[in-house]
Write a protein that holds these residues in place. Structure first.
Motif, short mmCIF file in Angstrom:
data_model
loop_
_atom_site.label_atom_id
_atom_site.label_comp_id
_atom_site.label_asym_id
_atom_site.label_seq_id
_atom_site.Cartn_x
_atom_site.Cartn_y
_atom_site.Cartn_z
N ASP A 37 0.87 -1.19 0.00
CA ASP A 37 0.00 0.00 0.00
C ASP A 37 0.90 1.24 0.00
N VAL A 38 0.32 2.39 -0.34
CA VAL A 38 1.08 3.64 -0.20
C VAL A 38 1.10 4.10 1.25
N ASN A 39 0.19 3.59 2.06
CA ASN A 39 -0.01 4.13 3.39
C ASN A 39 0.55 3.17 4.45
N VAL A 80 -5.87 -7.37 -6.25
CA VAL A 80 -5.82 -5.90 -6.42
C VAL A 80 -7.06 -5.27 -5.79
N THR A 81 -6.83 -4.51 -4.73
CA THR A 81 -7.95 -3.83 -4.04
C THR A 81 -7.60 -2.36 -3.80
N THR A 82 -6.98 -1.76 -4.79
CA THR A 82 -6.68 -0.31 -4.74
C THR A 82 -7.89 0.44 -5.29
N GLU A 89 -2.73 -0.51 -13.45
CA GLU A 89 -1.29 -0.44 -13.20
C GLU A 89 -0.80 -1.72 -12.52
N TYR A 90 -1.52 -2.15 -11.47
CA TYR A 90 -1.06 -3.33 -10.74
C TYR A 90 -1.38 -4.63 -11.48
N ILE A 91 -2.50 -4.65 -12.19
CA ILE A 91 -2.82 -5.86 -12.95
C ILE A 91 -1.72 -6.10 -13.98
N LYS A 105 -13.77 -5.28 -8.70
CA LYS A 105 -14.49 -4.56 -9.74
C LYS A 105 -14.33 -3.07 -9.53
N PRO A 106 -14.51 -2.22 -10.49
CA PRO A 106 -14.51 -2.54 -11.90
C PRO A 106 -13.08 -2.92 -12.32
N MET A 107 -12.96 -3.79 -13.32
CA MET A 107 -11.60 -4.21 -13.71
C MET A 107 -10.75 -2.98 -14.00
N PHE A 132 -16.62 -10.74 -9.14
CA PHE A 132 -18.01 -10.28 -9.17
C PHE A 132 -18.84 -11.05 -8.16
N ASN A 133 -18.81 -10.59 -6.93
CA ASN A 133 -19.54 -11.29 -5.87
C ASN A 133 -21.05 -11.34 -6.12
N TYR A 134 -21.60 -10.32 -6.82
CA TYR A 134 -23.07 -10.28 -6.98
C TYR A 134 -23.60 -11.53 -7.69
N ARG A 174 -17.91 10.88 -0.99
CA ARG A 174 -17.04 11.33 0.10
C ARG A 174 -15.56 11.27 -0.22
N ARG A 175 -15.17 10.45 -1.20
CA ARG A 175 -13.72 10.26 -1.41
C ARG A 175 -13.44 9.98 -2.87
N TRP A 176 -12.45 9.16 -3.22
CA TRP A 176 -11.99 9.06 -4.60
C TRP A 176 -13.09 8.70 -5.60
N THR A 192 -20.93 -1.57 -12.97
CA THR A 192 -20.20 -2.74 -13.48
C THR A 192 -20.81 -4.02 -12.91
N HIS A 193 -21.23 -3.98 -11.64
CA HIS A 193 -21.90 -5.13 -11.02
C HIS A 193 -23.19 -5.44 -11.77
N HIS A 194 -23.97 -4.37 -12.03
CA HIS A 194 -25.30 -4.57 -12.60
C HIS A 194 -25.20 -5.01 -14.05
N VAL A 332 -21.93 1.79 6.01
CA VAL A 332 -20.78 2.36 5.34
C VAL A 332 -19.72 1.28 5.24
N PHE A 333 -19.24 1.01 4.05
CA PHE A 333 -18.24 -0.02 3.88
C PHE A 333 -17.07 0.23 4.81
N ALA A 334 -16.55 -0.83 5.35
CA ALA A 334 -15.40 -0.81 6.24
C ALA A 334 -15.79 -0.36 7.63
N1 LIG Z 1 -17.27 -6.02 -4.78
C1 LIG Z 1 -17.64 -5.22 -3.80
O1 LIG Z 1 -18.71 -5.40 -3.25
C2 LIG Z 1 -16.73 -4.10 -3.35
C3 LIG Z 1 -16.99 -3.42 -2.16
C4 LIG Z 1 -16.14 -2.38 -1.78
C5 LIG Z 1 -15.05 -2.03 -2.58
N2 LIG Z 1 -14.83 -2.71 -3.75
C6 LIG Z 1 -13.68 -2.34 -4.61
O2 LIG Z 1 -12.47 -2.51 -3.86
C7 LIG Z 1 -11.51 -1.53 -4.25
C8 LIG Z 1 -11.01 -0.80 -3.01
O3 LIG Z 1 -12.09 -0.08 -2.42
P1 LIG Z 1 -12.00 0.36 -0.88
O4 LIG Z 1 -13.35 0.75 -0.48
O5 LIG Z 1 -11.26 -0.64 -0.11
O6 LIG Z 1 -11.10 1.69 -1.02
P2 LIG Z 1 -10.12 2.29 0.10
O7 LIG Z 1 -9.86 3.68 -0.33
O8 LIG Z 1 -10.67 2.02 1.45
O9 LIG Z 1 -8.80 1.42 -0.04
C9 LIG Z 1 -7.90 1.58 -1.10
C10 LIG Z 1 -6.49 1.32 -0.59
O10 LIG Z 1 -5.58 1.49 -1.69
C11 LIG Z 1 -4.47 2.22 -1.23
N3 LIG Z 1 -3.80 2.90 -2.32
C12 LIG Z 1 -4.04 4.14 -2.85
N4 LIG Z 1 -3.15 4.43 -3.81
C13 LIG Z 1 -2.34 3.36 -3.91
C14 LIG Z 1 -1.24 3.06 -4.75
N5 LIG Z 1 -0.77 3.91 -5.67
N6 LIG Z 1 -0.64 1.86 -4.59
C15 LIG Z 1 -1.06 0.97 -3.65
N7 LIG Z 1 -2.10 1.21 -2.84
C16 LIG Z 1 -2.74 2.39 -2.97
C17 LIG Z 1 -5.06 3.18 -0.21
O11 LIG Z 1 -4.04 3.68 0.67
C18 LIG Z 1 -6.06 2.30 0.49
O12 LIG Z 1 -5.48 1.62 1.58
C19 LIG Z 1 -12.20 -0.63 -5.27
O13 LIG Z 1 -11.83 -1.01 -6.57
C20 LIG Z 1 -13.68 -0.90 -5.05
O14 LIG Z 1 -14.43 -0.76 -6.24
C21 LIG Z 1 -15.65 -3.73 -4.12
#
Ligand SMILES: NC(=O)c1ccc[n+]([C@@H]2O[C@H](COP(=O)([O-])OP(=O)(O)OC[C@H]3O[C@@H](n4cnc5c(N)ncnc54)[C@H](O)[C@@H]3O)[C@@H](O)[C@H]2O)c1
Length: 437
Positions: A37-39, A80-82, A89-91, A105-107, A132-134, A174-176, A192-194, A332-334
């Motif tokens: 992660d970056v963080n 990949v969960t960025t 980039e990571y794929i 998702k989305p790819m 695609f969990n849905y 709220r964010r990105w 993308t899910h739908h 709220v997710f997370a």
């Molecule tokens: N299928 C689902 O139901 C579902 C649900 C939630 C999120 N998602 C997907 O999961 C992904 C992540 O979502 P999230 O809610 O966890 O977001 P998030 O912002 O909570 O987490 C993203 C993480 O990526 C890190 N990051 C940012 N820039 C980076 C970089 N350059 N290199 C490496 N890491 C970096 C961030 O620091 C953060 O920790 C998204 O693509 C989202 O669409 C899918």
């Protein structure tokens, strides 16, 4: 049995499900070897949550050391969960280093990035799985079962509506996600899910698309209408927080606090930006009309400020109709934070089959346990312990081709919106980008 080795890049909200699946639920067949992660704070938080594994625990790498992580830890698969705009980039880097990829998702979010992924996959011969969990939610698998058995005859048209409520919907502002160049807008990020479900249910791919999209609710004008003049750039320390229904309290929600508030000094990532800010570039009200290669036509609506959360879908067929409604509950997710109104929120699903000449029949809806309507545990079984799962007659696994089709409707819809509703032809869009699917 040799365990498959996994590394995860992007240790935010969503990665937790994958980390637990690999390091705990499926630890007999899978092994977590590294996190990236970056963080630094989120990395340390995640590594500390992996149950003790002896030695130095799970290796962590900053993003700049992603390639070194692959060499040193030798994962078979990178998860990949960025944020969405970084998936490609990571794929691509993982594929080029000879690793398989599982991506959220989305790819990806546009055709240029899509081409990079498809080229790298072809050149490497490695696999890309889009999670695609849905598709795995039992109620939606049941619809697939009915449709693939031809119960309503040939599908001719579909009405599909998805409503995001003011907890879940607001969260995309709220964010990105709220920047089109980071998420592709909700027509890519969320839809993308739908569109994936629709492609899979209909057994076809989108051919032409026209769309409208606007931002009517999450606007600076709405803040004024709601009496929120003088609001701050974020909820934290906002002077009007006490009267805002959209206030997100990062201080008192421990999972959100440790994941975001306590980590924000590392990278300035605010989890709680004001949903009424003027720099938002995505829509909150979207409608799409699409034609499929099979001849099916689709009417689709997505609204992000609805009083309830869920979906309604109606399949019209040559022998009858199939209708499904799902009233979902979301937080709220997370954060695991319930919507306002407390615990009495209802989750309800209904499916009705109405064959021509007969009366409507209420069906017993297939159900399951676990997140996303029971979808996530089933999907995780197929991803991390496939040898112990039964052969999947529904074809729920999604590769880069399904991943591509699932975003093309949204990408074309974005183009259509930018061109005043012009009809966009997917084959022309692909040809222009040099993509063959
Ligand atoms: N299928 C689902 O139901 C579902 C649900 C939630 C999120 N998602 C997907 O999961 C992904 C992540 O979502 P999230 O809610 O966890 O977001 P998030 O912002 O909570 O987490 C993203 C993480 O990526 C890190 N990051 C940012 N820039 C980076 C970089 N350059 N290199 C490496 N890491 C970096 C961030 O620091 C953060 O920790 C998204 O693509 C989202 O669409 C899918």
């Amino acid at each position: 049995m040799t365990k498959k080795k996994f590394a995860i890049v992007g240790t935010g909200g969503r990665h937790q499900m994958f980390r637990e699946a690999v390091a705990q639920t499926h630890a007999e067949s899978a092994e977590l070897v590294a996190l990236c992660d970056v963080n630094q704070s989120r990395l340390a938080l995640s590594a500390n949550k992996v149950p003790h594994r002896g030695g130095n625990g799970i290796a962590t790498y900053l993003a700049e050391d992603f390639d070194r992580m692959l060499t040193e830890q030798d994962p078979d698969t990178v998860i990949v969960t960025t944020p969405d705009y970084l998936h490609d980039e990571y794929i691509v880097r993982a594929l080029k280093a000879g690793r398989n990829v599982m991506t959220e998702k989305p790819m990806t979010i546009d055709v240029a990035r899509l081409k990079r992924i498809l080229d790298a996959q072809r050149e490497s011969g490695k696999s890309v799985t889009v999670t695609f969990n849905y598709r795995y939610s039992p109620a939606r698998t049941q619809l697939k079962e009915i449709l693939m058995n031809g119960v309503i005859g040939e599908i001719t048209a579909i009405d599909f509506r998805w409503y995001l409520d003011r907890v879940h919907g607001a969260d995309y502002f709220r964010r990105w996600h709220r920047y089109k160049d980071k998420s592709g807008g909700l027509l890519v990020h969320k839809s993308t899910h739908h569109f994936d479900l629709l492609n899979w249910w209909a057994g076809s791919t989108p051919k032409s698309i026209s769309a409208t999209g606007k931002r009517d609710f999450y606007t600076p004008e709405m803040a004024i209408k709601l009496g929120l003049e003088g609001h701050g750039p974020r909820c934290h320390a906002c002077p009007v927080a006490h009267k805002c229904d959209f206030y997100m309290d990062l201080e008192t929600d421990e999972p959100l606090k440790e994941l975001y508030l306590d980590a924000e000094n590392d990278d300035g990532y605010w989890r709680d930006k004001c949903v009424f800010a003027d720099d938002i570039t995505i829509e909150d009200t979207m409608q799409v009309q699409a034609q499929y290669a099979s001849g099916v036509s689709l009417n689709y609506t997505l609204v992000a400020y609805s009083p309830w959360e869920g979906l309604e879908v109606k399949f019209h067929g040559t022998k009858g109709e199939l209708t499904h409604k799902h009233i979902e509950v979301h937080g709220v997710f997370a954060g695991g934070h319930r919507e306002r109104g407390g615990d009495e929120a209802v989750e309800a699903m209904s499916t009705e089959l109405h064959l021509a000449g007969g009366l409507p029949q209420k069906l017993d809806v297939w159900t399951g346990k676990g997140s996303h309507g029971g979808a996530d545990p089933i999907m995780l079984g197929y991803l991390f312990d496939p040898q112990n799962m039964e052969a999947d007659k529904y074809g729920r696994a999604s590769d880069q081709v399904a991943g591509a089709w699932s975003i093309l409707t949204g990408i074309a819809a974005n183009q259509s919106i930018a061109r005043n509703g012009e009809r966009i032809f997917v084959d022309a869009m692909l040809a222009e980008a040099g993509i063959t699917l």
